[in-house]
Design an enzyme around this catalytic site. Structure first.
Site, mmCIF file in Angstrom:
data_model
loop_
_atom_site.group_PDB
_atom_site.id
_atom_site.type_symbol
_atom_site.label_atom_id
_atom_site.label_comp_id
_atom_site.label_asym_id
_atom_site.label_seq_id
_atom_site.Cartn_x
_atom_site.Cartn_y
_atom_site.Cartn_z
ATOM 1 N N CYS A 94 0.832 -1.200 0.000
ATOM 2 C CA CYS A 94 0.000 0.000 0.000
ATOM 3 C C CYS A 94 0.873 1.260 0.000
ATOM 4 O O CYS A 94 1.559 1.525 -0.983
ATOM 5 C CB CYS A 94 -0.969 -0.037 1.183
ATOM 6 S SG CYS A 94 -2.402 1.047 0.965
ATOM 7 N N HIS A 145 -3.536 -5.743 1.043
ATOM 8 C CA HIS A 145 -3.243 -6.082 2.434
ATOM 9 C C HIS A 145 -3.643 -7.537 2.691
ATOM 10 O O HIS A 145 -4.545 -8.068 2.052
ATOM 11 C CB HIS A 145 -4.040 -5.183 3.389
ATOM 12 C CG HIS A 145 -3.602 -3.763 3.406
ATOM 13 N ND1 HIS A 145 -2.438 -3.354 4.011
ATOM 14 C CD2 HIS A 145 -4.182 -2.646 2.897
ATOM 15 C CE1 HIS A 145 -2.317 -2.038 3.881
ATOM 16 N NE2 HIS A 145 -3.356 -1.589 3.208
#
Length: 484
Positions: free
Chosen positions: A333, A430
């Site tokens: 991310c 994630h």
């Protein structure tokens, strides 16, 4: 009728989240329909709820413990710190804006309606709702307009059990002090207390229980020992990172720089659970270790500001040396965004610099945009040809030449980027390391056989162990009232 109880702490990090999770699993094991609820949470460790939208990772875990789908209504107000003085405000799973400290104090009363609406939704059809407070009700300077502790408890008429942490010392003073400074109406909400994180012979605290009773009149509902199984659960707050660091000559050392606005660092928990892996969370002021085989740059709530800090720590030079030694890097991310050549924020969404040079390990660029991606995802690792499950929570779009070597497919579309030599990769997914087959393949690429045990099963077993421990040590009469 739905029974309700609220755990509030004498301070932060006293173990409320774990106790709520344990009580949820205990009630579920007794056949109850139980649900967790936290009116207000402050954390950059967010999860995507099963009904879409963001909630605190702790409430996601508590829903797992309760064996119910997670919902945005379980954590209607989530504050995600972006700077030292301001946070993104997420209401019922959706971004509602940004606020600095004083601005949020003025905003709180207007959020009570959403909190109560969500509480009604969570309570509907449940036998038991276990509510978690935030910080401490003893912070009476924040009492006006409170929605996190006694303000909620008095409005919703939910009885309160205080939790004190004996491991840090001063637990008697913290309980008695809380009693002394709470206003009368708030004090009357407290039905008793729990002592948490006790080590040693519990009878040594008998006089302590008598003293607290003498000063407050409150009964003790149990002395909970140090729960070793809690170490197998995902941690929510960055204050515990030092305790998560492992070290000691394992086959693979994984270094994780602790960014100032680190987010979703529980991505590393499955790797930390592997017996042949050392996880080292590297605090500011400390160089990245030169014997790490893998460096993972985690998520960030403020990519540009954290990239500035990354350079200020000299970690960019450490990273260059790591690459020259043949090391590998994974960015997740915000960490993925940092690995490119440039990060731009033309609309000032992050509230700081509008542009910054990236670390230059991937040929990609990122531009922040106001649309936020929040979703659970099924994915596929092109790198290892295995299935993945995870979630996305991010702003911005990343493009560039190295995206042609996307290491991941998310719901059929390419995601991420990889360097030509395969030693640097980034992704928005994630939960990557939580996929057992992926983790096993990654460890095999480092020469480690036998990794990739069932992480989810380990977490589930830990919840059962905590529930059993609580059933053993908690006051039977109080527990009987709670469970009905």
């Amino acid at each position: 009728m739905t029974r309700k109880i609220m755990l509030q702490g004498t301070g932060s990090d006293v173990g409320k989240s774990v106790l709520v999770a344990g009580l949820c699993r205990l009630a579920s094991n007794h056949g109850l329909s139980v649900k967790p609820f936290k009116p207000q949470n402050m954390s950059n460790n967010a999860a995507v709820a099963d009904d879409g939208g963001e909630i605190g990772r702790a409430q996601w875990l508590q829903a797992l413990a309760a064996r119910v789908p997670s919902s945005v209504h379980m954590n209607p107000v989530l504050l995600k710190p972006q700077t030292d003085v301001g946070s993104q405000v997420v209401v019922q799973g959706r971004v509602a804006g940004q606020a600095k400290g004083k601005e949020y104090q003025a905003l709180k009363p207007s959020l009570l309606g959403s909190v109560m609406e969500s509480f009604e939704q969570v309570s509907a059809g449940a036998d038991l709702v276990i509510v978690e407070g935030a910080g401490s009700p003893a912070e009476i300077n924040l009492r006006a307009g409170d929605i996190a502790n006694m303000g909620f408890a008095t409005r919703a008429d939910v009885p309160v059990v205080l939790v004190g942490d004996i491991d840090r010392g001063g637990v008697i003073a913290s309980l008695v002090g809380t009693h002394a400074i709470l206003p009368g109406d708030d004090r009357r909400m407290v039905t008793g207390y729990l002592i948490n994180k006790f080590r040693g012979d519990v009878t040594l605290f008998d006089d302590g229980i008598a003293s607290v009773r003498q000063f407050t009149g409150w009964p003790c509902f149990g002395v909970v020992p140090w729960l070793k199984s809690a170490g197998r659960l995902p941690a929510e707050d960055s204050v515990v990172l030092e305790r998560l660091t492992r070290g000691g000559g394992k086959a693979l050392k994984v270094a994780v720089p602790v960014l100032s606005r680190i987010a979703n660092f529980d991505d590393l928990d499955p790797l930390a659970a592997e017996p042949d892996v050392d996880i080292v969370f590297v605090r500011p002021g400390t160089p990245l270790p030169d014997d790490a085989g893998l460096i993972v740059i985690p998520g960030s709530k403020s990519t540009i500001a954290d990239l500035d800090d990354f350079r200020r720590q000299g970690w960019d030079r450490d990273l260059d040396r790591h690459m020259r030694r043949g090391g590998r890097v994974v960015g997740i991310c915000g960490g993925y965004q940092m690995l490119g050549s440039r990060v731009a924020d033309p609309l000032g969404i992050e509230g700081g610099k509008r542009e910054i040079e990236g670390l230059g390990l991937l040929s990609v660029e990122t531009e922040m945009a106001p649309e936020k991606t929040v979703r659970n995802s099924r994915a596929w690792s092109r790198e290892y040809d295995v299935a993945l499950e995870g979630y996305e929570i991010h702003l911005g779009k990343t493009t560039g030449a190295d995206c042609s070597r996307a290491p991941v497919e998310i719901d059929g579309r390419p995601d991420g980027a990889m360097s030509a030599d395969g030693r640097v990769m980034g992704t928005y997914l994630h939960g990557l390391f939580g996929s057992d087959a992926y983790r096993s393949a990654l460890l095999k690429s480092f020469g480690i056989e036998g990794g990739g045990g069932n992480y989810r099963r380990s977490v589930d077993a830990a919840l059962d162990e905590i529930a059993l421990e609580l059933e053993t040590v908690l006051d039977r009469a109080w527990l009987g009232t709670l469970l009905g």
